[in-house]
Design a protein around this motif. Structure first.
Motif, PDB file in Angstrom:
ATOM      1  N   ALA A  28       0.823  -1.217   0.000  1.00 44.76           N
ATOM      2  CA  ALA A  28       0.000   0.000   0.000  1.00 44.76           C
ATOM      3  C   ALA A  28       0.858   1.268   0.000  1.00 44.76           C
ATOM      4  CB  ALA A  28      -0.948  -0.018   1.196  1.00 44.76           C
ATOM      5  N   PRO A  29       1.885   1.356   0.881  1.00 42.85           N
ATOM      6  CA  PRO A  29       2.749   2.543   0.822  1.00 42.85           C
ATOM      7  C   PRO A  29       3.453   2.709  -0.524  1.00 42.85           C
ATOM      8  CG  PRO A  29       3.105   1.347   2.875  1.00 42.85           C
ATOM      9  CD  PRO A  29       2.251   0.477   2.016  1.00 42.85           C
ATOM     10  N   LEU A  30       3.825   1.589  -1.142  1.00 39.44           N
ATOM     11  CA  LEU A  30       4.487   1.659  -2.451  1.00 39.44           C
ATOM     12  C   LEU A  30       3.560   2.280  -3.490  1.00 39.44           C
ATOM     13  CD1 LEU A  30       6.692   0.947  -4.544  1.00 39.44           C
ATOM     14  CD2 LEU A  30       5.648  -1.322  -4.709  1.00 39.44           C
ATOM     15  N   VAL A  31       2.315   1.821  -3.534  1.00 42.64           N
ATOM     16  CA  VAL A  31       1.363   2.364  -4.510  1.00 42.64           C
ATOM     17  C   VAL A  31       1.126   3.854  -4.252  1.00 42.64           C
ATOM     18  CG1 VAL A  31      -0.996   2.248  -5.361  1.00 42.64           C
ATOM     19  CG2 VAL A  31       0.263   0.131  -4.932  1.00 42.64           C
ATOM     20  N   ASP A  32       1.012   4.214  -2.975  1.00 36.89           N
ATOM     21  CA  ASP A  32       0.826   5.634  -2.644  1.00 36.89           C
ATOM     22  C   ASP A  32       2.009   6.466  -3.163  1.00 36.89           C
ATOM     23  OD1 ASP A  32      -1.551   5.056  -1.410  1.00 36.89           O
ATOM     24  OD2 ASP A  32      -0.698   5.013   0.626  1.00 36.89           O
ATOM     25  N   GLU A  33       3.206   5.936  -2.996  1.00 28.68           N
ATOM     26  CA  GLU A  33       4.400   6.652  -3.466  1.00 28.68           C
ATOM     27  C   GLU A  33       4.399   6.781  -4.990  1.00 28.68           C
ATOM     28  OE1 GLU A  33       8.690   5.724  -4.853  1.00 28.68           O
ATOM     29  OE2 GLU A  33       8.303   4.703  -2.949  1.00 28.68           O
ATOM     30  N   LEU A  34       4.026   5.701  -5.684  1.00 30.07           N
ATOM     31  CA  LEU A  34       4.007   5.733  -7.150  1.00 30.07           C
ATOM     32  C   LEU A  34       2.987   6.758  -7.664  1.00 30.07           C
ATOM     33  CD1 LEU A  34       4.278   1.908  -7.954  1.00 30.07           C
ATOM     34  CD2 LEU A  34       6.071   3.633  -8.132  1.00 30.07           C
ATOM     35  N   ILE A  35       1.868   6.890  -6.944  1.00 29.96           N
ATOM     36  CA  ILE A  35       0.864   7.891  -7.329  1.00 29.96           C
ATOM     37  C   ILE A  35       1.408   9.297  -7.065  1.00 29.96           C
ATOM     38  CG2 ILE A  35      -1.426   8.813  -6.825  1.00 29.96           C
ATOM     39  CD1 ILE A  35      -2.267   5.922  -6.063  1.00 29.96           C
ATOM     40  N   ALA A  36       2.001   9.467  -5.887  1.00 31.59           N
ATOM     41  CA  ALA A  36       2.492  10.792  -5.491  1.00 31.59           C
ATOM     42  C   ALA A  36       3.586  11.302  -6.410  1.00 31.59           C
ATOM     43  CB  ALA A  36       2.994  10.743  -4.049  1.00 31.59           C
ATOM     44  N   THR A  37       4.414  10.387  -6.925  1.00 33.91           N
ATOM     45  CA  THR A  37       5.532  10.786  -7.793  1.00 33.91           C
ATOM     46  C   THR A  37       5.139  10.830  -9.265  1.00 33.91           C
ATOM     47  OG1 THR A  37       6.278   8.475  -7.865  1.00 33.91           O
ATOM     48  CG2 THR A  37       7.305   9.918  -6.217  1.00 33.91           C
ATOM     49  N   VAL A  68       4.355   8.359 -11.184  1.00 32.92           N
ATOM     50  CA  VAL A  68       4.706   7.151 -11.942  1.00 32.92           C
ATOM     51  C   VAL A  68       3.446   6.369 -12.274  1.00 32.92           C
ATOM     52  CG1 VAL A  68       5.938   4.939 -11.855  1.00 32.92           C
ATOM     53  CG2 VAL A  68       7.010   7.015 -10.938  1.00 32.92           C
ATOM     54  N   ALA A  69       2.505   6.339 -11.330  1.00 33.76           N
ATOM     55  CA  ALA A  69       1.244   5.618 -11.523  1.00 33.76           C
ATOM     56  C   ALA A  69       0.076   6.605 -11.491  1.00 33.76           C
ATOM     57  CB  ALA A  69       1.077   4.559 -10.444  1.00 33.76           C
ATOM     58  N   GLU A  70      -1.053   6.169 -12.042  1.00 39.37           N
ATOM     59  CA  GLU A  70      -2.241   7.035 -12.082  1.00 39.37           C
ATOM     60  C   GLU A  70      -3.505   6.183 -12.052  1.00 39.37           C
ATOM     61  OE1 GLU A  70      -2.934   8.361 -16.499  1.00 39.37           O
ATOM     62  OE2 GLU A  70      -0.751   8.286 -16.127  1.00 39.37           O
ATOM     63  N   ALA A  71      -4.608   6.822 -11.677  1.00 38.83           N
ATOM     64  CA  ALA A  71      -5.888   6.118 -11.618  1.00 38.83           C
ATOM     65  C   ALA A  71      -6.433   5.910 -13.029  1.00 38.83           C
ATOM     66  CB  ALA A  71      -6.877   6.913 -10.781  1.00 38.83           C
ATOM     67  N   SER A  72      -7.082   4.763 -13.209  1.00 35.20           N
ATOM     68  CA  SER A  72      -7.713   4.455 -14.496  1.00 35.20           C
ATOM     69  C   SER A  72      -8.866   3.496 -14.250  1.00 35.20           C
ATOM     70  CB  SER A  72      -6.697   3.830 -15.464  1.00 35.20           C
ATOM     71  OG  SER A  72      -7.319   3.471 -16.675  1.00 35.20           O
ATOM     72  N   GLU A  73     -10.099   3.985 -14.417  1.00 33.94           N
ATOM     73  CA  GLU A  73     -11.309   3.180 -14.231  1.00 33.94           C
ATOM     74  C   GLU A  73     -11.336   2.528 -12.854  1.00 33.94           C
ATOM     75  OE1 GLU A  73     -11.909   0.488 -17.461  1.00 33.94           O
ATOM     76  OE2 GLU A  73     -11.422   1.978 -18.988  1.00 33.94           O
ATOM     77  N   VAL A  89       0.317   1.870 -14.267  1.00 37.82           N
ATOM     78  CA  VAL A  89       1.471   2.592 -14.799  1.00 37.82           C
ATOM     79  C   VAL A  89       1.390   2.475 -16.316  1.00 37.82           C
ATOM     80  CG1 VAL A  89       3.982   2.742 -14.933  1.00 37.82           C
ATOM     81  CG2 VAL A  89       2.883   2.100 -12.770  1.00 37.82           C
ATOM     82  N   PHE A  90       1.373   3.629 -16.993  1.00 37.51           N
ATOM     83  CA  PHE A  90       1.330   3.642 -18.448  1.00 37.51           C
ATOM     84  C   PHE A  90       2.728   3.931 -19.000  1.00 37.51           C
ATOM     85  CE2 PHE A  90      -3.013   4.473 -17.180  1.00 37.51           C
ATOM     86  CZ  PHE A  90      -3.755   3.732 -18.093  1.00 37.51           C
ATOM     87  N   PHE A  91       3.025   3.364 -20.154  1.00 41.29           N
ATOM     88  CA  PHE A  91       4.354   3.510 -20.771  1.00 41.29           C
ATOM     89  C   PHE A  91       4.192   4.218 -22.120  1.00 41.29           C
ATOM     90  CE2 PHE A  91       4.054  -0.394 -18.276  1.00 41.29           C
ATOM     91  CZ  PHE A  91       5.086  -0.226 -17.357  1.00 41.29           C
ATOM     92  N   ARG A  92       3.671   5.429 -22.069  1.00 41.28           N
ATOM     93  CA  ARG A  92       3.317   6.131 -23.303  1.00 41.28           C
ATOM     94  C   ARG A  92       4.545   6.466 -24.154  1.00 41.28           C
ATOM     95  NH1 ARG A  92       0.133   8.268 -19.135  1.00 41.28           N
ATOM     96  NH2 ARG A  92      -2.116   7.798 -19.358  1.00 41.28           N
ATOM     97  N   ASP A  93       5.713   6.584 -23.506  1.00 44.22           N
ATOM     98  CA  ASP A  93       6.926   6.934 -24.252  1.00 44.22           C
ATOM     99  C   ASP A  93       7.739   5.710 -24.640  1.00 44.22           C
ATOM    100  OD1 ASP A  93       7.551   6.235 -21.701  1.00 44.22           O
ATOM    101  OD2 ASP A  93       9.069   7.806 -21.383  1.00 44.22           O
TER     102      ASP A  93
END
Length: 576
Positions: A273-282, A284-289, A294-298
Motif C-alpha cells: 500500500a505505501p508503495l502504490v501511494d508513493e508511485l501515485i504521489a511521484t 509514476v502511476a495514475e488512476a484508471s477506471e 502505470v502507463f508507458f506512453r513513451d
C-alpha cells in the motif's frame, strides 16, 4: 604473466595494430577479437580483425592481415602469425609457452587459471520459486538448476551472491486451502506426506467451487479473513508454509541447492500500500477506471500494455509485489544487480517492472534470464500418462533408479553402499547436465536413454573421464605430487593442455548472456580431448619427465572436470 592465452594474444595484437601504417585510421574504440580455432591444424587461436578493418579502411583484407602479421611480435608466446583464406590471422602457441602454462596451472589448484573479477558486485539471484502447498513439478527443473549454476559461477568469480527463493506463499489459492483444511483434511495423510495432502484438498475444493458458487464465496471469505489477520487462518497458513518448506527442502537437499533467504510474496504485504501511494504521489502511476496503473506512453514496445498495480477492489498484483521486492533487495540487501531466472512467458511482466524501476531512478542492473520448455518425446509438454504434470521428486528418483540399473550391469561387484552413492551422483548429475547442456531458450526433449548414456555429450561420459583421471593415481598407488621438470612432447599432450588452459576463458564468459551451456560444451571437449590423450599417450609405461608431464596432465584434467562440473552443480565420483 596472465593465465589467459586469449588476453595475451589480444594485447599483442593491439600492440601490432598500433605499429601499422594505418594505425591512425583505426575506428574509435576498435578492439581486435581473438577466438579459439575449431581445428588446431590451422593454429591455436584466430582473429578476423583484418577483414573487419579492411571494410572500414577500404583496403584488401589480405593486405591488411599481412601488415598486422609483419608488425606482430609473438615473443616467447607464439610463432609468427599465418594468413589464411580471405584474411584470417592464425596464431600458433610455442611449445615452451604451453609447458610454462602447465606449470602455472598445476600450481593454481584453487582457481585453475581463472582470474577473479576486478570489481565484484552484490548480486541477488531469484530462482526456483515454487508455490506453497503444491509439489515442485518438472517445470521447476530449469529455473532451479540454471539459477544454482549461475550462482556458483558468479561466486567462483568473486561476486557477492545472495540467493532468494521467492516462494508463492500468498494469494487466492489459500482461500481454497483454508476451507479445505477446516473441512476435508486427513491429519494422518498430512503427517505422512504433507504436500500431496495439501494438493489433494486444494484440487478437491477447486473442483467443488466450479459446481457450487456459494462455496467459492466461502473460500474468498476465508482468504479475506487471512488477509485481515484472523488468528486461526494465520496459524493454518503458517503451518502450510512450514510443512511445504520441509517438503521442498528434501528436494533441494537432493539437488545440493541452497538459498540464503526464502522471502516469499507474503514478506512484502505491508509494503504494498505505501508503495502504490508513493508511485501515485511521484506521478509514476495514475488512476484508471478505479484501478491504479502505470502507463508507458513513451515506450513503443509497451505503449499499449499498461501495468496494473492495484485493482479496483483494492487488491494488489504480482507487479506490485515484485516492485516492493526490488526496493527491499536494493535497500536492505545492497543489491547492485538482480537476476530473475524465470520462464520466457514472463517477458512482458519483467519488461514492465524493469521499466518502472528505471523510471523511479533505481540503477541496479536488473536482468531477466528466461528459459524455454521441457518436452516429451512427442514434442509436447512433458506429462505423465494420465496427463498430470510430472513431479520433480519423481524425476529425480527415477533418474537414480535407472542409474542404479546401469551400475548393476557394468560393475556388479561394487559394495552396496558405493552403488547407492554412485547412482545418486550419476542420476542427479544426468538430470542437471541434460538441462545445462542446452541453450536455456531451447525447448528440449527429456529422454532418459540419451541423458544416461555413457557415450556422447552426457554427464556419465564426463564423469567417466573424471574417473579415468583418478584411476591412474590408484594404479600408481599415490596421489599426484608436484616436482620435477615438465616437457610437452606429443601433439595429444599439447591439445589437452591447450584445452585445459581455456578454462580461464570459458568460465567468465558463462555470465555473458547467462549461458551455462557454454561451460557444459567446454567440459565435453575436455573429456573428449582427454580420452584421445589417454589412447595416444601411455602414462605409467613411460619414465622421467614424460611420465611426470603426463601425470600432471591427468591431475589437471581431473581438477578442471571436478571444478567445472561443480560449477554446474554436479558432484563427481571416484568410481563408476
Amino acid at each position: 604473466m596472465s593465465f589467459h592465452f586469449a588476453e595475451q594474444l589480444t594485447a599483442k595484437l593491439s600492440d601490432a595494430l598500433s605499429r601499422t601504417d594505418f594505425s591512425g585510421d583505426l575506428p574509435e574504440g576498435f578492439r581486435a577479437k581473438i577466438d579459439q580455432t575449431q581445428n588446431r591444424q590451422f593454429g591455436d587461436y584466430q582473429s578476423n580483425a583484418a577483414m573487419i578493418l579492411a571494410k572500414e579502411l577500404k583496403r584488401n583484407p589480405r593486405e591488411v592481415a599481412t601488415a598486422i602479421a609483419n608488425a606482430f611480435d609473438g615473443g616467447e608466446l607464439c610463432e609468427k602469425p599465418e594468413i589464411a583464406g580471405p584474411g584470417f590471422i592464425n596464431f600458433r602457441l610455442k611449445t615452451a609457452a604451453l609447458t610454462a602454462k602447465l606449470v602455472q596451472l598445476i600450481a593454481d589448484e584453487e582457481h585453475l587459471g581463472v582470474t577473479p573479477v576486478a570489481s565484484p558486485k552484490t548480486i541477488v539471484v531469484d530462482f526456483s520459486a515454487p508455490n506453497v502447498a503444491k509439489p515442485m513439478h518438472v517445470g521447476h527443473i530449469r529455473s532451479t538448476i540454471i539459477g544454482d549454476c549461475l550462482t556458483r559461477v558468479a561466486r567462483f568469480l568473486g561476486h557477492h551472491v545472495i540467493t532468494d527463493n521467492h516462494i508463492g506463499d500468498w494469494g487466492t489459492q489459500f482461500g481454497m486451502i483454508l476451507w479445505g483444511w477446516k473441512n476435508l483434511l486427513d491429519e494422518s495423510a498430512l503427517k505422512a506426506d504433507p504436500i500431496p495432502e495439501l494438493l489433494r484438498i486444494y484440487r478437491e475444493v477447486n473442483a467443488k467451487t466450479k459446481e457450487d458458487a456459494a462455496l467459492l464465496d466461502l473460500c474468498k471469505s476465508e482468504l479475506v479473513k487471512l488477509q485481515q489477520g484472523d488468528a486461526e487462518n494465520l496459524a493454518i497458513w503458517q503451518r502450510c508454509v512450514e510443512l511445504s518448506k520441509q517438503g521442498l527442502q528434501k528436494i533441494y537437499d537432493r539437488l545440493d541447492v541452497t538459498f540464503d533467504h526464502w522471502f516469499g510474496e507474503s514478506y512484502y504485504n505491508d509494503r504494498l500500500a505505501p508503495l502504490v501511494d508513493e508511485l501515485i504521489a511521484t506521478g509514476v502511476a495514475e488512476a484508471s477506471e478505479g484501478a491504479i496503473c502505470v502507463f508507458f506512453r513513451d515506450n513503443e514496445k509497451l505503449a499499449d500494455k499498461p501495468a496494473l498495480i492495484r485493482k479496483s477492489d483494492g487488491g494488489f498484483l504480482y507487479a506490485t509485489s515484485d516492485l516492493a521486492t526490488i526496493d527491499f533487495r536494493i535497500s536492505e540487501l545492497g543489491a547492485e544487480a538482480i537476476w530473475y531466472v524465470v520462464g520466457a512467458p514472463q517477458q512482458l511482466h519483467f519488461d514492465q517492472i524493469f521499466s518502472i524501476s528505471a523510471r523511479r531512478g533505481q540503477t541496479a542492473d536488473l536482468q531477466f534470464v528466461p528459459f524455454g520448455s521441457i518436452l516429451g518425446k512427442d514434442r509436447k509438454m512433458l506429462r505423465t500418462r494420465s496427463g498430470d504434470t510430472v513431479q520433480l521428486a519423481d524425476v529425480l528418483s527415477e533418474a537414480v533408479d535407472r542409474a542404479m540399473l546401469i551400475i548393476e550391469e557394468k560393475n556388479p561387484d561394487l559394495p552396496a553402499n558405493e552403488k547407492t552413492e554412485i547412482a545418486e551422483v550419476i542420476g542427479i548429475g544426468s538430470v542437471k547436465y541434460a538441462e545445462l547442456s542446452q541453450f536455456r531458450m531451447t525447448d528440449y526433449i527429456f529422454d532418459w536413454d540419451t541423458m544416461l548414456s555413457l557415450k556422447g555429450n552426457t554427464a556419465p561420459y564426463l564423469l567417466n573421464a573424471y574417473v579415468r583421471t583418478r584411476a591412474i593415481f590408484r594404479k600408481l598407488g599415490s596421489p599426484y605430487e608436484t616436482g620435477g621438470s615438465l616437457t610437452l612432447t606429443e601433439e595429444a599432450e599439447k591439445d589437452l593442455l591447450l584445452k585445459l588452459a581455456q578454462f580461464a576463458e570459458i568460465v567468465p564468459a558463462v555470465l555473458d548472456d547467462f549461458r551455462p551451456n557454454s561451460l557444459a560444451a567446454y567440459l565435453y571437449e575436455v573429456a573428449t580431448t582427454y580420452h584421445q590423450f589417454w589412447e595416444a599417450c601411455p602414462v605409467l609405461k613411460v619414465e622421467g619427465e614424460i611420465r611426470q608431464t603426463r601425470l600432471a596432465l591427468c591431475e589437471l584434467t581431473g581438477r578442471v572436470l571436478r571444478c567445472g562440473l561443480g560449477l554446474l552443480g554436479i558432484r563427481t565420483t571416484e568410481k563408476m
